[in-house]
Design a protein around this motif. Structure first.
Motif, short mmCIF file in Angstrom:
data_model
loop_
_atom_site.label_atom_id
_atom_site.label_comp_id
_atom_site.label_asym_id
_atom_site.label_seq_id
_atom_site.Cartn_x
_atom_site.Cartn_y
_atom_site.Cartn_z
N LEU A 90 27.27 51.13 51.57
CA LEU A 90 28.18 50.76 52.22
C LEU A 90 29.44 50.33 51.31
O LEU A 90 29.45 48.93 50.76
CB LEU A 90 28.09 49.73 53.36
CG LEU A 90 26.79 49.77 54.13
CD1 LEU A 90 26.92 48.72 55.15
CD2 LEU A 90 27.04 51.19 54.97
N PRO A 91 30.49 51.03 51.19
CA PRO A 91 31.73 50.52 50.31
C PRO A 91 32.44 49.41 51.20
O PRO A 91 32.45 49.37 52.21
CB PRO A 91 32.50 52.03 50.13
CG PRO A 91 32.18 52.74 51.20
CD PRO A 91 30.59 52.36 51.59
N SER A 92 33.08 48.48 50.18
CA SER A 92 33.76 47.48 50.84
C SER A 92 34.77 46.96 50.04
O SER A 92 34.47 46.51 48.88
CB SER A 92 32.86 46.29 51.20
OG SER A 92 33.48 45.27 51.61
N ASP A 93 36.07 46.90 50.61
CA ASP A 93 37.13 46.26 49.85
C ASP A 93 36.86 44.81 49.61
O ASP A 93 37.38 44.36 48.64
CB ASP A 93 38.45 46.62 50.47
CG ASP A 93 39.02 48.01 50.35
OD1 ASP A 93 38.82 48.80 49.44
OD2 ASP A 93 39.86 48.34 51.24
N VAL A 94 36.13 44.01 50.61
CA VAL A 94 35.90 42.79 50.29
C VAL A 94 35.16 42.45 49.11
O VAL A 94 35.15 41.29 48.62
CB VAL A 94 35.06 42.24 51.37
CG1 VAL A 94 34.79 40.72 51.25
CG2 VAL A 94 35.85 42.43 52.81
N ALA A 95 34.25 43.33 48.55
CA ALA A 95 33.79 43.30 47.24
C ALA A 95 34.45 43.77 46.15
O ALA A 95 33.78 44.09 44.95
CB ALA A 95 32.35 44.20 47.44
N ASP A 96 35.51 43.86 46.13
CA ASP A 96 36.41 44.33 45.20
C ASP A 96 36.82 43.33 43.99
O ASP A 96 36.42 42.30 44.10
CB ASP A 96 38.03 44.77 45.72
CG ASP A 96 38.80 45.76 44.87
OD1 ASP A 96 38.28 46.12 43.80
OD2 ASP A 96 39.83 46.07 45.14
N ASP A 97 37.43 43.60 42.89
CA ASP A 97 37.69 42.80 41.89
C ASP A 97 38.89 41.95 42.31
O ASP A 97 39.85 42.58 41.88
CB ASP A 97 37.71 43.56 40.34
CG ASP A 97 37.82 42.67 39.23
OD1 ASP A 97 37.17 41.25 39.40
OD2 ASP A 97 38.02 42.98 38.17
N TYR A 98 39.12 40.79 42.08
CA TYR A 98 40.14 40.19 42.54
C TYR A 98 39.99 38.58 42.33
O TYR A 98 38.91 38.18 42.04
CB TYR A 98 40.73 40.16 44.13
CG TYR A 98 39.36 39.70 44.94
CD1 TYR A 98 39.21 38.34 45.20
CD2 TYR A 98 38.63 40.83 45.61
CE1 TYR A 98 38.46 38.34 46.65
CE2 TYR A 98 37.88 40.51 46.42
CZ TYR A 98 37.72 39.47 46.94
OH TYR A 98 36.32 39.09 47.78
N VAL A 99 41.46 37.98 42.04
CA VAL A 99 41.41 36.50 41.91
C VAL A 99 41.01 35.98 43.30
O VAL A 99 42.07 36.00 44.16
CB VAL A 99 42.57 35.89 41.09
CG1 VAL A 99 42.53 34.42 41.25
CG2 VAL A 99 42.74 36.47 39.65
N PRO A 100 40.09 35.18 43.69
CA PRO A 100 39.93 34.58 44.76
C PRO A 100 40.74 33.40 45.26
O PRO A 100 40.91 33.23 46.38
CB PRO A 100 38.39 34.33 44.85
CG PRO A 100 38.25 33.83 43.61
CD PRO A 100 38.83 34.87 42.79
N TYR A 101 41.00 32.70 44.30
CA TYR A 101 41.88 31.25 44.50
C TYR A 101 42.63 30.87 43.17
O TYR A 101 41.95 30.79 42.00
CB TYR A 101 40.86 30.23 44.78
CG TYR A 101 41.61 28.92 45.17
CD1 TYR A 101 42.39 28.60 46.41
CD2 TYR A 101 41.39 27.71 44.31
CE1 TYR A 101 42.99 27.52 46.60
CE2 TYR A 101 41.94 26.51 44.90
CZ TYR A 101 42.63 26.48 45.71
OH TYR A 101 43.26 25.22 46.02
N VAL A 102 43.72 30.48 43.44
CA VAL A 102 44.59 29.97 42.38
C VAL A 102 45.04 28.70 42.67
O VAL A 102 45.75 28.19 43.33
CB VAL A 102 45.97 30.91 42.05
CG1 VAL A 102 46.53 30.36 40.86
CG2 VAL A 102 45.53 32.34 41.73
N PRO A 103 44.34 27.69 41.78
CA PRO A 103 44.63 26.34 42.17
C PRO A 103 45.88 25.76 41.60
O PRO A 103 46.27 26.18 40.60
CB PRO A 103 43.53 25.63 41.42
CG PRO A 103 43.07 26.30 40.32
CD PRO A 103 43.38 27.83 40.78
#
Length: 207
Positions: free
Chosen positions: A72-85
């Motif tokens: 199952l492809p999922s954009d949620v499993a993409d490469d991204y910065v999850p949080y910038v403090p």
């Protein structure tokens, strides 16, 4: 009336990628195949993967080793910065280092990453409805693995920073209905021979 059952979340960073990130190196393909063999005995309900070629190809090679498991492809499993403090949320001794690391993150990337990171928590974490335990694999990227490990440990949001995972390494988190999550293994490379381990880490980090 159904209750809640335990989720077992298997997380894997993609195999070693080509320099242009258009797919996997030969090492990366071997890593992915061996990861699939490692998971043959796991009753996986699904293999989720990010849309980028290095994650999608890894997932396909893992999937070839499995039987009757949806891919199952999922954009949620993409490469991204999850949080910038913000700076004041970081330990003062390390704040400058982390802020430099994140300095090139655009406002659009911050907003998209925050949305996807929240969706990842909703989709992949916590116990599951019903009476049967559920096992799922997510083939993704280093940042998301770190974000989900951080969450399982109830660590501050910024603490995904500095949690690194080797290519095709395996992390497993258990989410029981009656107690806190447990990180069962992390950055586990025992399915890889010595020459295929620690890719994605600088040489001085190899142990």
């Amino acid at each position: 009336m159904t209750g809640k059952a335990t989720r077992y979340l298997y997380l894997a960073r993609h195999g070693e990628a080509l320099a242009d990130e258009s797919g996997l190196t030969e090492v990366g393909r071997r890593q992915a195949g061996l990861l699939g063999r490692r998971l043959r005995g796991v009753p996986l309900a699904a293999v989720h993967h990010g849309p980028l070629p290095r994650a999608a190809q890894t997932a396909r090679l893992v999937h070839e080793q499995l039987e009757n498991v949806p891919l199952l492809p999922s954009d949620v499993a993409d490469d991204y910065v999850p949080y910038v403090p913000p700076a004041d949320e970081l330990p003062s001794d390390h704040a400058d280092f982390y802020l430099r690391f994140l300095a090139d993150t655009t406002d659009e990337e911050r907003e998209r990453g925050a949305v996807l990171a929240g969706q990842a928590l909703d989709l992949f974490t916590g116990p599951v409805d019903g009476d049967e335990d559920r096992h799922e694999l997510v083939v993704t990227h280093n940042f998301l693995v770190a974000w989900l490990v951080r969450d399982a440990l109830h660590a501050p949001k910024w603490r995904w920073l500095g949690l690194n995972h080797a290519n095709a390494a395996l992390t497993v988190i258990r989410y029981p209905p009656d107690r806190a999550p447990a990180v069962l293994v992390t950055n586990d490379m025992r399915h890889l021979p010595a020459e295929l381990r620690w890719t994605g880490f600088p040489p001085e980090s190899h142990v």
